[in-house]
Motif scaffolding. Structure first.
Motif, short mmCIF file in Angstrom:
data_model
loop_
_atom_site.label_atom_id
_atom_site.label_comp_id
_atom_site.label_asym_id
_atom_site.label_seq_id
_atom_site.Cartn_x
_atom_site.Cartn_y
_atom_site.Cartn_z
N UNK A 182 39.93 2.96 0.31
CA UNK A 182 39.20 1.64 1.56
C UNK A 182 40.29 1.28 0.95
N UNK A 183 41.10 0.33 1.25
CA UNK A 183 41.64 -0.83 0.90
C UNK A 183 41.65 -1.48 2.28
N UNK A 184 41.59 -3.62 1.80
CA UNK A 184 41.93 -4.07 2.48
C UNK A 184 41.21 -4.17 4.39
N UNK A 185 39.81 -4.15 4.21
CA UNK A 185 38.63 -4.22 5.23
C UNK A 185 39.14 -5.60 5.23
N UNK A 186 39.50 -5.83 7.00
CA UNK A 186 39.53 -7.52 7.49
C UNK A 186 37.89 -7.60 7.67
N UNK A 187 37.84 -8.82 7.25
CA UNK A 187 36.25 -9.69 7.85
C UNK A 187 36.58 -11.30 7.78
N UNK A 188 36.35 -11.11 8.69
CA UNK A 188 35.53 -12.76 10.04
C UNK A 188 34.96 -12.97 9.78
N UNK A 189 35.46 -14.67 9.63
CA UNK A 189 33.70 -15.37 8.87
C UNK A 189 34.58 -16.65 10.21
N UNK A 522 44.20 5.65 6.96
CA UNK A 522 45.26 5.25 6.63
C UNK A 522 45.49 4.12 7.91
N UNK A 523 45.58 4.58 9.41
CA UNK A 523 46.73 4.01 10.30
C UNK A 523 45.44 2.40 10.19
N UNK A 524 44.17 2.05 9.64
CA UNK A 524 43.49 0.83 9.76
C UNK A 524 44.09 0.24 8.16
N UNK A 525 44.55 1.02 7.23
CA UNK A 525 44.77 0.16 5.82
C UNK A 525 46.07 -0.68 6.04
N UNK A 526 47.18 0.68 6.81
CA UNK A 526 48.20 0.28 6.91
C UNK A 526 48.44 -0.79 7.98
N UNK A 527 47.46 -0.98 8.74
CA UNK A 527 47.72 -1.83 9.93
C UNK A 527 47.23 -3.93 9.29
N UNK A 606 52.26 -5.88 15.70
CA UNK A 606 50.83 -4.66 15.95
C UNK A 606 50.98 -4.31 17.53
N UNK A 607 50.77 -3.67 18.56
CA UNK A 607 50.30 -3.97 19.80
C UNK A 607 48.49 -3.60 20.44
N UNK A 608 48.69 -4.71 20.95
CA UNK A 608 47.25 -5.15 21.13
C UNK A 608 46.70 -4.07 22.31
N UNK A 609 45.68 -3.54 22.18
CA UNK A 609 44.76 -2.67 23.31
C UNK A 609 43.52 -2.24 23.27
N UNK A 616 48.19 0.70 17.77
CA UNK A 616 49.37 1.14 18.55
C UNK A 616 50.62 -0.05 17.35
N UNK A 617 51.77 0.27 16.84
CA UNK A 617 52.77 -0.19 16.66
C UNK A 617 54.49 -0.23 17.12
N UNK A 618 55.32 -1.44 16.54
CA UNK A 618 56.49 -1.37 16.98
C UNK A 618 57.51 -2.43 16.47
N UNK A 619 58.67 -1.84 16.38
CA UNK A 619 59.60 -2.34 15.38
C UNK A 619 60.54 -2.26 15.88
N UNK A 620 61.05 -3.63 16.58
CA UNK A 620 62.32 -3.78 17.20
C UNK A 620 63.92 -4.43 16.89
#
Length: 711
Positions: A182-189, A522-527, A606-609, A616-620
């Motif tokens: 469960x890597x890379x959990x984002x915490x905002x302070x 994996x969606x969250x970890x990869x994000x 990242x595609x924000x919803x 969501x993710x997109x590559x151009x």
């Protein structure tokens, strides 16, 4: 110790300023007081005629009633003297005696994009060279070099790789912590009067406290606003500390942690404290692209010469330790039928390795499993038009191994203490030349005698005790192997994402973001990882169902679409799948091959919803783009808001399709399936502003969106 045996060095005059310019940013430093350099400006590039004295004055507060007559601000080398009560950059002792440090600023040289400032500590003679350099349009590298001039024996108990005041627009910080699977959990302070400290331990900076930080001006829930990304690039432990004083001034310090007893320096010694990378983005998506560009251009080994990223099949989830040559050949044949391009033999191939209880260190092919060695299996794999990869864990040793029985003192240990194991293993002390040479020669023999295209380099046990030298030995070993075997790709794994840094990526082609292949996790970890690292180095595999870690059952269509956005692989047994599942997976492997050049060369966002369960993710890349949107929960509304796709040419017309295979249940809700399959013509502006209405109500639904500009 030397005690004031020379005259005081010349001081830099207060108010002196230095300007550094990159293509898109400017740094302005100012001599703020006795031996202090302050950061007066970090932001978009200033006009050539900017009056620096006015810039400094316009950002300076006068002294208020309740502070010293000459307030200390700390700056780039804060020290505990003259009323400063922040965190000092250095803590030094001589024997058992703590030194009251008095670093005196003796020289500053600034030219174009870089500045080198030199301090000398008055009583010990310790010299600190601090180097700030703008290396890309918006990227800064900070390095600190120590020189022990005229020093008796001293110990550095704490030494900062980076110390800096934080610009006041950055009121919040996002840090990344985690654990195994469960890597890379984002915490905002919010940055405030309570100090924030993030400390990693035992040589795995990616679990206890990720060595990645983002400073920004809001609560992190939206994408707008300037932000500063920071990465401490050592592959050992570190401490990051943020504190705001009672006047609202916040400072950041990052220390690379070494030996528990500190860093010993004798006269003539030198030391580097690791590099810290800072990137200033206009917003989070811009910051992500800047990190990706920097990694591709400056970090990854010969990135421009890489070919297409091959689809893997790894044997672990399929067979684990239940190996023999016949089973592996059968698995390889099934992999080739799916379109797999690389077959990786995981743990269990070497002498005495029937479980994780034994064998690490004895890196010879087990003749009981492979009577003819690895060559017959490699020949079979290559005959199927795949190349061959091999799992190794060179930094570890099993107590039940020939190596340990012959050399029990080669592991990291304390002579006066027990030798506790983790995963039934100890850590080889590769700072020893004999242990280093043994491991190097064992790996070289494998690579010399077999056609191996890829090494999965694992690192499972934490470092305890830690002599502070292991990380440098690992970088040296990897560097030597890369030099001698430049065609061999190396993946860095440490129980998943436990040890990910630029220092490792300078020698590697891929990381393993997590041992957890559950697609929802994996969606969250990869994000989180994709905020900093490009998709082509983020291994992303289709795992089995039920997932061995979470126990969750998920549809093959969902697992395959999630795995496509990364360096795709498969970590399950095709024989355990139904024919329908194999067909779905085969189709997604083909889609990955069709789109991987876009995924691995283009601009990621990242595609924000507004729906919390939608990722969501997109590559151009040029005139083509690929997006993936996935629903993990059960939507509040049956018809969720359209998926908006920013980042395209607003005035161009695009053919938009939903590549098959589609999610079975969700596809019944498509308004016009034939048109979605053949393609709709839409402008980039419509895609960005109005978006696409897709069925994303039900859990474990994912869609691919292919976007190709019309001529």
């Amino acid at each position: 110790m030397r005690q004031n045996s020379s005259p005081n060095p010349p001081m830099v005059e207060r108010g002196t300023s230095w300007r550094l310019d990159g293509n898109a940013i400017t740094l302005v430093f100012v001599a703020a007081g006795r031996d202090e350099i302050d950061l007066a400006y970090l932001g978009p590039r200033l006009p050539e005629g900017e009056d620096l004295s006015a810039l400094v004055a316009a950002g300076h507060f006068s002294r208020h009633e309740n502070e010293p007559d000459d307030p200390r601000i700390g700056g780039l080398l804060p020290q505990a003297r003259d009323g400063y009560r922040g965190r000092p950059a250095f803590q030094i002792r001589s024997g058992e005696q703590a030194l009251h440090c008095d670093f005196q600023l003796v020289n500053v040289e600034a030219d174009g994009p870089q500045m080198i400032a030199m301090w000398v500590e008055k009583s010990s003679g310790l010299q600190v060279d601090l180097h700030w350099k703008i290396v890309d349009a918006r990227t800064i590298e900070v390095t600190t070099h120590l020189v022990a001039n005229d020093v008796g024996d001293i110990i550095l108990e704490a030494a900062s790789s980076l110390a800096m005041p934080l610009p006041r627009q950055f009121s919040h910080m996002t840090a990344f912590h985690g654990r195994w699977a469960r890597e890379m959990q984002a915490t905002t302070s919010r940055i405030g009067p309570q100090a924030i400290e993030m400390r990693s331990a035992n040589g795995k900076p990616g679990f206890d406290a990720g060595n990645w930080l983002i400073f920004h001006g809001d609560d992190g829930q939206k994408d707008g606003g300037e932000c500063l990304g920071i990465h401490a690039s050592s592959c050992g432990d570190h401490l990051a500390h943020v504190i705001q004083d009672q006047d609202g001034r916040a400072c950041l310090s990052i220390e690379a942690l070494r030996q528990p007893g500190g860093i010993a320096l004798n006269a003539g010694d030198t030391a580097d404290l690791g590099q810290v990378t800072l990137i200033l983005g206009e917003n989070r998506d811009h910051l992500t692209q800047l990190f990706h560009d920097h990694v591709r251009t400056h970090i990854l080994p010969q990135r421009s010469d890489w070919g297409s990223r091959k689809v893997h099949l790894n044997s672990w989830e399929a067979l684990a330790f239940d190996l023999d040559e016949a089973k592996l050949k059968t698995l390889a044949s099934a992999a080739a039928d799916l379109g797999i391009e690389r077959f990786v033999l995981d743990d269990g191939w070497f002498k005495g390795r029937r479980s994780d209880d034994a064998g690490l260190g004895d890196w010879q092919v087990d003749k009981a499993i492979f009577p003819g060695g690895l060559t017959p299996l490699i020949d079979h794999v290559q005959g199927l038009d795949m190349d061959f990869g091999l799992w190794v864990e060179p930094e570890m040793v099993s107590p039940d191994s020939d190596l340990y029985r012959a050399h029990p003192d080669w592991c990291l240990h304390d002579d006066l203490a027990d030798r506790p194991t983790e995963r039934n293993q100890l850590v080889l002390d590769l700072s020893r030349e004999d242990a280093f040479a043994y491991i190097h020669d064992a790996l070289a023999a494998l690579l010399d005698n077999h056609d191996i295209a890829y090494l999965k380099w694992d690192h499972n046990r934490r470092l305890f005790p830690d002599n502070g030298l292991q990380q440098f030995a690992i970088q040296r070993l990897l560097g030597k192997l890369r030099q001698n075997y430049p065609a061999v790709e190396i993946e860095s794994c440490s129980s998943g994402g436990g040890r990910v840094s630029f220092a490792m990526l300078e020698h590697c082609h891929r990381i393993w973001p997590s041992d957890n292949n559950d697609p929802i996790e994996r969606l969250r970890i990869m994000e989180s990882w994709a905020r900093f690292l490009p998709l082509e180095i983020l291994g992303n595999h289709v795992g089995p169902s039920p997932n061995p870690i979470t126990g969750r059952r998920t549809d093959m269509n969902f697992r395959a679409k999630v795995a496509l956005f990364g360096h795709m692989g498969v970590e399950t047994n095709p024989a355990a799948m139904s024919e329908d599942e194999r067909a779905v997976l085969r189709a997604h492997v083909a889609l990955y091959k069709q789109w991987r050049d876009v995924l691995h060369q283009g601009d990621f966002r990242q595609l924000h919803h507004s729906e919390t369960g939608i990722h969501g993710q997109m590559v151009v890349s040029g005139e083509r783009a690929l997006a993936m949107v996935a629903q993990t929960g059960f939507a509040e509304n049956f018809n969720v808001a359209p998926i908006r796709l920013p980042g395209l040419n607003a005035d161009a017309l695009y053919n938009v399709t939903l590549p098959k295979p589609w999610p079975q249940k969700a596809s019944t809700y498509l308004s016009d399936p034939e048109r979605w399959e053949s393609g709709m013509t839409l402008s980039g502006r419509v895609l960005a502003e109005r978006g696409l209405a897709l069925p994303l109500t039900h859990p474990e639904t994912a869609w691919l969106i292919a976007i190709e500009e019309k001529g």
